[in-house]
Design an enzyme around this catalytic site. Structure first.
Site, PDB file in Angstrom:
ATOM      1  N   GLU A  45     -21.557 -40.238 -10.123  1.00 34.05           N
ATOM      2  CA  GLU A  45     -20.791 -39.523  -9.550  1.00 34.05           C
ATOM      3  C   GLU A  45     -19.730 -40.571  -8.581  1.00 34.05           C
ATOM      4  O   GLU A  45     -20.277 -41.332  -7.744  1.00 34.05           O
ATOM      5  CB  GLU A  45     -21.154 -38.655  -8.549  1.00 34.05           C
ATOM      6  CG  GLU A  45     -20.084 -37.822  -7.789  1.00 34.05           C
ATOM      7  CD  GLU A  45     -20.759 -37.151  -6.533  1.00 34.05           C
ATOM      8  OE1 GLU A  45     -19.814 -36.173  -6.073  1.00 34.05           O
ATOM      9  OE2 GLU A  45     -21.856 -37.317  -6.107  1.00 34.05           O
ATOM     10  N   ASP A  70     -19.575 -45.050  -3.924  1.00 30.77           N
ATOM     11  CA  ASP A  70     -18.399 -44.770  -3.082  1.00 30.77           C
ATOM     12  C   ASP A  70     -18.367 -46.071  -2.356  1.00 30.77           C
ATOM     13  O   ASP A  70     -19.260 -47.033  -2.131  1.00 30.77           O
ATOM     14  CB  ASP A  70     -18.632 -43.603  -2.262  1.00 30.77           C
ATOM     15  CG  ASP A  70     -17.283 -43.131  -1.473  1.00 30.77           C
ATOM     16  OD1 ASP A  70     -16.692 -43.990  -0.962  1.00 30.77           O
ATOM     17  OD2 ASP A  70     -17.046 -41.961  -1.759  1.00 30.77           O
ATOM     18  N   ASP A 119     -10.003 -38.364  -3.572  1.00 23.24           N
ATOM     19  CA  ASP A 119      -8.557 -38.373  -2.913  1.00 23.24           C
ATOM     20  C   ASP A 119      -7.593 -38.348  -3.966  1.00 23.24           C
ATOM     21  O   ASP A 119      -7.560 -39.344  -5.116  1.00 23.24           O
ATOM     22  CB  ASP A 119      -8.573 -39.834  -2.291  1.00 23.24           C
ATOM     23  CG  ASP A 119      -7.171 -39.788  -1.344  1.00 23.24           C
ATOM     24  OD1 ASP A 119      -6.101 -39.286  -1.814  1.00 23.24           O
ATOM     25  OD2 ASP A 119      -7.043 -40.672  -0.660  1.00 23.24           O
ATOM     26  N   ASP A 155      -9.860 -29.553  -5.847  1.00 22.68           N
ATOM     27  CA  ASP A 155      -8.897 -28.367  -5.592  1.00 22.68           C
ATOM     28  C   ASP A 155      -7.503 -28.908  -5.446  1.00 22.68           C
ATOM     29  O   ASP A 155      -6.615 -27.870  -5.341  1.00 22.68           O
ATOM     30  CB  ASP A 155      -9.407 -28.106  -4.036  1.00 22.68           C
ATOM     31  CG  ASP A 155      -8.763 -29.353  -3.177  1.00 22.68           C
ATOM     32  OD1 ASP A 155      -9.535 -30.525  -3.314  1.00 22.68           O
ATOM     33  OD2 ASP A 155      -7.892 -29.293  -2.289  1.00 22.68           O
ATOM     34  N   THR A 195     -19.491 -28.535  -2.554  1.00 26.39           N
ATOM     35  CA  THR A 195     -19.664 -29.595  -1.450  1.00 26.39           C
ATOM     36  C   THR A 195     -19.141 -28.998  -0.284  1.00 26.39           C
ATOM     37  O   THR A 195     -18.953 -27.675  -0.245  1.00 26.39           O
ATOM     38  CB  THR A 195     -18.779 -30.663  -1.644  1.00 26.39           C
ATOM     39  OG1 THR A 195     -17.384 -30.317  -1.701  1.00 26.39           O
ATOM     40  CG2 THR A 195     -18.759 -31.590  -3.133  1.00 26.39           C
ATOM     41  N   TYR A 197     -16.507 -29.658   1.764  1.00 23.52           N
ATOM     42  CA  TYR A 197     -15.168 -29.378   1.742  1.00 23.52           C
ATOM     43  C   TYR A 197     -14.837 -28.225   0.732  1.00 23.52           C
ATOM     44  O   TYR A 197     -13.779 -27.462   0.957  1.00 23.52           O
ATOM     45  CB  TYR A 197     -14.293 -30.704   1.365  1.00 23.52           C
ATOM     46  CG  TYR A 197     -14.461 -31.572   2.437  1.00 23.52           C
ATOM     47  CD1 TYR A 197     -13.824 -31.452   3.677  1.00 23.52           C
ATOM     48  CD2 TYR A 197     -15.349 -32.941   2.399  1.00 23.52           C
ATOM     49  CE1 TYR A 197     -13.832 -32.253   4.742  1.00 23.52           C
ATOM     50  CE2 TYR A 197     -15.241 -33.542   3.629  1.00 23.52           C
ATOM     51  CZ  TYR A 197     -14.541 -33.328   4.805  1.00 23.52           C
ATOM     52  OH  TYR A 197     -14.676 -34.457   5.476  1.00 23.52           O
ATOM     53  N   GLU A 198     -15.456 -27.945  -0.428  1.00 24.96           N
ATOM     54  CA  GLU A 198     -15.278 -27.011  -1.195  1.00 24.96           C
ATOM     55  C   GLU A 198     -15.369 -25.709  -0.728  1.00 24.96           C
ATOM     56  O   GLU A 198     -14.438 -24.608  -1.047  1.00 24.96           O
ATOM     57  CB  GLU A 198     -15.970 -27.289  -2.724  1.00 24.96           C
ATOM     58  CG  GLU A 198     -15.774 -26.121  -3.710  1.00 24.96           C
ATOM     59  CD  GLU A 198     -16.457 -26.302  -5.075  1.00 24.96           C
ATOM     60  OE1 GLU A 198     -16.385 -25.233  -5.832  1.00 24.96           O
ATOM     61  OE2 GLU A 198     -17.166 -27.169  -5.022  1.00 24.96           O
TER      62      GLU A 198
END
Length: 216
Positions: A45, A70, A119, A155, A195, A197-198
């Site tokens: 991921e 990350d 991002d 998104d 997630t 934010y989703e």
């Protein structure tokens, strides 16, 4: 840097499921055999943030190995902490710049790659920073086994449309593609992982885009 960030950076140094920068290089070509101690497929991921997708995928598929990648150590801390606390043995994290990923994984070592809510780098001047820029796609092609699949869930309509365009330009193989995931036939157990934010995006009626493609 705040005290909480410093604490998290200090903690992830002690986690057995986190590799940082140059230390991760020792795993190149050996993630399954030496870290996970099995011969199971390895799934990445990228830009994993808190690792919500990697954590949930690892729980769903104990027969696969998952590595969240990350640069932000204070974000990785959350997923790594969950992995340690819950004893999730098929989950690891790597703190690096994604553009250096070929230094940390061997050609053909990876079975599947996920990019979830990365991002979008919307400015034209930052196109080369987008994780589906052709330069990045070439790195993924090298890492993936033949037939290995790429997944983008976002998104951001701009990043999605850009990716669809590049997939077509490069004559890659599209397996699934929708700009309204939860109104499509693809919203299975895996793609319904959400997630933090989703969930926020969905509360504001934002559409979620998804494309799965491969290089061969």
């Amino acid at each position: 840097m705040g005290k909480d960030k410093l604490r998290k950076f200090a903690e992830i140094d002690t986690f057995p499921n986190v590799y940082q920068l140059h230390l991760g290089k020792v795993m190149k070509g050996k993630w399954a055999s030496e870290h996970f101690k099995n011969n199971n497929p390895v799934v990445l991921e990228l830009a994993c943030g808190k690792g919500e997708y990697a954590v949930n995928l690892a729980k769903l598929f104990p027969e696969r190995n998952f590595v969240g990648v990350d640069l932000k150590g204070n974000r990785i801390w959350r997923g790594a902490r969950t992995g340690v606390d819950e004893g999730i043995q098929n989950l690891a994290f790597l703190r690096i710049q994604i553009e250096d990923i070929l230094e940390y994984f061997a050609p053909g070592e990876i079975d599947e790659i996920w990019i979830t809510f990365a991002d979008p780098q919307p400015q034209e001047s930052r196109e080369k920073k987008r994780l589906t820029f052709p330069g990045f796609l070439e790195k993924y092609r090298i890492l993936l086994k033949p037939g290995g699949r790429m997944n983008l869930k976002t998104d951001n309509d701009g990043l999605y449309n850009y990716t669809v365009e590049k997939v077509e330009e490069l004559n890659l193989i599209t397996h699934k593609n929708t700009n309204h995931l939860y109104q499509s036939e693809f919203a299975d157990e895996v793609l319904s992982i959400k997630t933090h934010y989703e969930r926020i995006y969905l509360k504001h009626d934002k559409n979620i885009n998804y494309i799965q493609f491969s290089f061969s």
